[in-house]
Write a protein that holds these residues in place. Structure first.
Motif, short mmCIF file in Angstrom:
data_model
loop_
_atom_site.label_atom_id
_atom_site.label_comp_id
_atom_site.label_asym_id
_atom_site.label_seq_id
_atom_site.Cartn_x
_atom_site.Cartn_y
_atom_site.Cartn_z
N THR A 32 53.24 37.15 60.08
CA THR A 32 52.88 38.39 59.40
C THR A 32 53.15 38.29 57.91
OG1 THR A 32 53.39 39.63 61.41
CG2 THR A 32 53.28 40.87 59.35
N ALA A 33 54.27 37.71 57.53
CA ALA A 33 54.60 37.54 56.11
C ALA A 33 53.60 36.61 55.42
CB ALA A 33 56.01 37.00 55.98
N LEU A 34 53.22 35.55 56.10
CA LEU A 34 52.27 34.61 55.52
C LEU A 34 50.91 35.26 55.32
CD1 LEU A 34 51.70 31.66 54.68
CD2 LEU A 34 50.99 31.26 57.03
N LEU A 35 50.44 35.98 56.32
CA LEU A 35 49.15 36.65 56.18
C LEU A 35 49.19 37.75 55.12
CD1 LEU A 35 48.03 36.92 59.92
CD2 LEU A 35 47.21 35.34 58.16
N GLY A 36 50.32 38.43 55.01
CA GLY A 36 50.46 39.46 53.99
C GLY A 36 50.51 38.90 52.58
N ALA A 37 50.92 37.65 52.44
CA ALA A 37 50.99 37.02 51.12
C ALA A 37 49.67 36.36 50.74
CB ALA A 37 52.10 35.99 51.09
N LEU A 38 48.86 35.99 51.70
CA LEU A 38 47.63 35.29 51.40
C LEU A 38 46.59 36.18 50.72
CD1 LEU A 38 47.10 32.96 54.47
CD2 LEU A 38 47.76 32.34 52.16
N LEU A 39 46.52 37.44 51.07
CA LEU A 39 45.52 38.33 50.48
C LEU A 39 45.74 38.50 48.98
CD1 LEU A 39 43.08 40.15 51.04
CD2 LEU A 39 44.70 42.01 51.39
N PRO A 40 46.93 38.89 48.52
CA PRO A 40 47.12 38.99 47.07
C PRO A 40 47.04 37.63 46.36
CG PRO A 40 48.91 40.08 48.23
CD PRO A 40 48.08 39.39 49.25
N ALA A 41 47.49 36.57 47.01
CA ALA A 41 47.43 35.25 46.39
C ALA A 41 45.97 34.80 46.23
CB ALA A 41 48.20 34.24 47.21
N GLY A 42 45.16 35.08 47.22
CA GLY A 42 43.73 34.73 47.12
C GLY A 42 43.04 35.52 46.02
N TRP A 43 43.39 36.80 45.90
CA TRP A 43 42.81 37.61 44.84
C TRP A 43 43.23 37.07 43.47
CZ3 TRP A 43 45.30 40.42 41.03
CH2 TRP A 43 44.47 41.20 40.23
N ALA A 44 44.51 36.74 43.32
CA ALA A 44 45.00 36.24 42.03
C ALA A 44 44.39 34.89 41.68
CB ALA A 44 46.52 36.13 42.06
N ALA A 45 44.11 34.08 42.67
CA ALA A 45 43.51 32.78 42.41
C ALA A 45 42.06 32.90 41.95
CB ALA A 45 43.59 31.90 43.66
N ARG A 46 41.36 33.96 42.39
CA ARG A 46 39.96 34.13 42.01
C ARG A 46 39.78 34.82 40.66
NH1 ARG A 46 39.80 35.51 47.40
NH2 ARG A 46 39.83 37.71 46.87
N THR A 47 40.78 35.56 40.21
CA THR A 47 40.63 36.31 38.97
C THR A 47 41.07 35.47 37.78
OG1 THR A 47 42.83 37.25 39.17
CG2 THR A 47 41.02 38.53 40.10
N ARG A 48 40.70 35.93 36.60
CA ARG A 48 41.13 35.27 35.38
C ARG A 48 42.62 35.51 35.18
NH1 ARG A 48 37.68 38.06 31.38
NH2 ARG A 48 39.38 37.43 30.03
N THR A 49 43.29 34.63 34.51
CA THR A 49 44.73 34.70 34.32
C THR A 49 45.14 35.97 33.61
OG1 THR A 49 44.81 32.31 34.21
CG2 THR A 49 46.73 33.48 33.41
N ALA A 50 44.43 36.33 32.55
CA ALA A 50 44.79 37.53 31.77
C ALA A 50 44.64 38.78 32.62
CB ALA A 50 43.91 37.63 30.53
N THR A 51 43.62 38.86 33.45
CA THR A 51 43.42 40.02 34.31
C THR A 51 44.54 40.12 35.34
OG1 THR A 51 41.05 39.78 34.04
CG2 THR A 51 41.79 41.17 35.86
N ALA A 52 44.90 39.00 35.94
CA ALA A 52 45.97 39.01 36.95
C ALA A 52 47.31 39.41 36.33
CB ALA A 52 46.09 37.64 37.60
N LEU A 53 47.60 38.94 35.12
CA LEU A 53 48.85 39.29 34.47
C LEU A 53 48.88 40.74 34.02
CD1 LEU A 53 49.52 36.07 32.37
CD2 LEU A 53 50.68 36.83 34.44
#
Length: 56
Positions: A32-53
């Motif tokens: 459950t923890a792994l699946l809960g972390a993958l969604l935000p991590a996937g979103w952050a990986a697809r966005t530009r660095t400045a937008t994520a920060l």
């Protein structure tokens, strides 16, 4: 605690979960923890660095 006080509890009070259910619960938490972390991590990986920060 009961044994140190000299009490004998019935086995139905002590054997609440079986080994299969205990294994499922022990593995379910990290999954459950792994699946809960993958969604935000996937979103952050697809966005530009400045937008994520900026969204932090």
């Amino acid at each position: 605690m009961a044994a140190s006080g000299g009490l004998r509890l019935p086995e139905t009070l002590l054997d609440v979960y079986g080994p299969v259910l205990l294994t499922a619960l022990a593995l379910g938490g990290p999954v459950t923890a792994l699946l809960g972390a993958l969604l935000p991590a996937g979103w952050a990986a697809r966005t530009r660095t400045a937008t994520a920060l900026r969204t932090e």
